[in-house]
Write an enzyme that holds these catalytic residues in place. Sequence first.
Site, PDB file in Angstrom:
ATOM      1  N   ASN A 117      -8.479  -2.912  -4.476  1.00  0.00           N
ATOM      2  CA  ASN A 117      -8.810  -2.832  -5.895  1.00  0.00           C
ATOM      3  C   ASN A 117     -10.036  -3.660  -6.274  1.00  0.00           C
ATOM      4  O   ASN A 117     -10.690  -3.379  -7.276  1.00  0.00           O
ATOM      5  CB  ASN A 117      -7.610  -3.281  -6.746  1.00  0.00           C
ATOM      6  CG  ASN A 117      -7.054  -4.614  -6.293  1.00  0.00           C
ATOM      7  OD1 ASN A 117      -6.612  -4.759  -5.156  1.00  0.00           O
ATOM      8  ND2 ASN A 117      -7.054  -5.596  -7.178  1.00  0.00           N
ATOM      9  N   SER A 174      -0.203   5.775  -9.019  1.00  0.00           N
ATOM     10  CA  SER A 174       0.006   5.442 -10.428  1.00  0.00           C
ATOM     11  C   SER A 174      -0.838   6.321 -11.327  1.00  0.00           C
ATOM     12  O   SER A 174      -1.922   6.766 -10.949  1.00  0.00           O
ATOM     13  CB  SER A 174      -0.337   3.962 -10.657  1.00  0.00           C
ATOM     14  OG  SER A 174      -0.122   3.582 -11.995  1.00  0.00           O
ATOM     15  N   ALA A 175      -0.335   6.531 -12.566  1.00  0.00           N
ATOM     16  CA  ALA A 175      -0.984   7.451 -13.500  1.00  0.00           C
ATOM     17  C   ALA A 175      -2.214   6.877 -14.179  1.00  0.00           C
ATOM     18  O   ALA A 175      -3.214   7.573 -14.368  1.00  0.00           O
ATOM     19  CB  ALA A 175       0.019   7.898 -14.570  1.00  0.00           C
ATOM     20  N   HIS A 176      -2.159   5.599 -14.562  1.00  0.00           N
ATOM     21  CA  HIS A 176      -3.216   5.101 -15.450  1.00  0.00           C
ATOM     22  C   HIS A 176      -4.534   4.822 -14.735  1.00  0.00           C
ATOM     23  O   HIS A 176      -5.535   4.502 -15.376  1.00  0.00           O
ATOM     24  CB  HIS A 176      -2.738   3.877 -16.236  1.00  0.00           C
ATOM     25  CG  HIS A 176      -2.734   2.594 -15.474  1.00  0.00           C
ATOM     26  ND1 HIS A 176      -3.683   1.614 -15.665  1.00  0.00           N
ATOM     27  CD2 HIS A 176      -1.886   2.111 -14.535  1.00  0.00           C
ATOM     28  CE1 HIS A 176      -3.415   0.584 -14.877  1.00  0.00           C
ATOM     29  NE2 HIS A 176      -2.333   0.866 -14.184  1.00  0.00           N
ATOM     30  N   THR A 202      16.689   5.874 -18.167  1.00  0.00           N
ATOM     31  CA  THR A 202      16.258   7.107 -18.829  1.00  0.00           C
ATOM     32  C   THR A 202      14.779   7.367 -18.551  1.00  0.00           C
ATOM     33  O   THR A 202      13.938   6.492 -18.727  1.00  0.00           O
ATOM     34  CB  THR A 202      16.489   6.996 -20.347  1.00  0.00           C
ATOM     35  OG1 THR A 202      17.878   6.767 -20.586  1.00  0.00           O
ATOM     36  CG2 THR A 202      16.049   8.264 -21.059  1.00  0.00           C
ATOM     37  N   CYS A 205      -4.916  -7.784 -12.765  1.00  0.00           N
ATOM     38  CA  CYS A 205      -3.560  -8.333 -12.699  1.00  0.00           C
ATOM     39  C   CYS A 205      -3.547  -9.812 -12.334  1.00  0.00           C
ATOM     40  O   CYS A 205      -2.507 -10.458 -12.433  1.00  0.00           O
ATOM     41  CB  CYS A 205      -2.733  -7.543 -11.681  1.00  0.00           C
ATOM     42  SG  CYS A 205      -2.506  -5.823 -12.173  1.00  0.00           S
TER      43      CYS A 205
END
Length: 396
Positions: free
Chosen positions: A151, A202-204, A240, A326
């Site tokens: 990253n 990951s999506a973002h 959920t 992060c």
Amino acid sequence: MFAPVYLDYNATTPLDARVLEAMLPYLREQYGNASSRHEYGRAARRAVDAARQQVAAAVGAHPTEVLFTSGGSEANNLFLKGAAAAFRKAGVLAVSAIEHPCVRNTAQQLERQGWQVFELAVDEAGRVLDFALDFAPEQKPRMISVMLANNETGVIQDLPALAARARPSGARLHTDAVQALGKLPVDFRALNQAGVHAMTVSAHKIYGPKGAAALIVDKRVELVPLIAGGGQERGLRSGTENVAAIVGFGLACELAVSRLATLPIRLAGLRGRLEAGLQALGAVIFGGAAERLPNTSYFAFPDLDGETLVGKLDRVGFAVASGSACSSAHPEPSHVLQAMGVSGQLSRGAVRVSLGAETSEENIDQFLEALASTVVGLKNLTALSTKTVCINGATA
């Protein structure tokens, strides 16, 4: 004057308008719980199943190998802690020296539970050394985690070669592919055949929503769930489902694959333009000798502080980073650069620029102009401070 320029796509990406449009019905009228047995629930379940197929297709996996999580950190934790618990007895865990904090910190937690953690060394370009996976009998690991693309530096690891080297150990091999997806082809089936057992995406990072990610895992790998509850995600991740985010993740994956033929080539050209300008200004580029993600440039100017440079660039309208988003709460020298043998002084000057779909040549030129002015200003300030110290010292 110009609008602020975002150059931190490795931290996160803007939500694609088409992804948002696909998500909106599941935030409004289609609000059912995917575990409910009435039509509202069935509609939500169909949407989750469709997204699972989209994610699987994007990474060359079977839909049953896709486990949805809330983020890449959770997916990495699920594999490492879940597989560790399934062994029922602590052993050796090997992780590369350049892993994301969510892998490094998880390894530290497992170490406190009795696991021996073995760090895989990298060369000066940030590539895991082949011989680092030649384990002595007492070092034979049960699990290995090596990220596909870093990253910070963008350096890409040769996972098939590393998997072949690690195969004699019989370890479960995991790769964090969060930064790789959307920037280069990712094929879990090919990796799995080479010896990789699990992968995180990951999506973002691909113009999708925050709050959706997946652990792609060989079904032969036993995992103990981290979260107990209603038994969603094959009983391995209860809770959920975030239907809207999962739907967005599915479409974001589909769109990411459709961009692979053109976007990486364009980004590589922009990065070349950027790094030519950086080198003309005297910057040191990290990982430049290795194969890297086409959008990532990590650099430093000797004797300049990276945090200061990032702050000054922000004030003139450029969003860049001093390393991993992060780990920005703890601004210490990058562990990635330390592993590469970069001096502490130079690593404290590190700045990361990561390009994306909306980056233009004009943005690059604007950035280089602002950077040149900022660097000159900081160097003049440093020189003035040094001169003042010398004068005061002589007077004293």
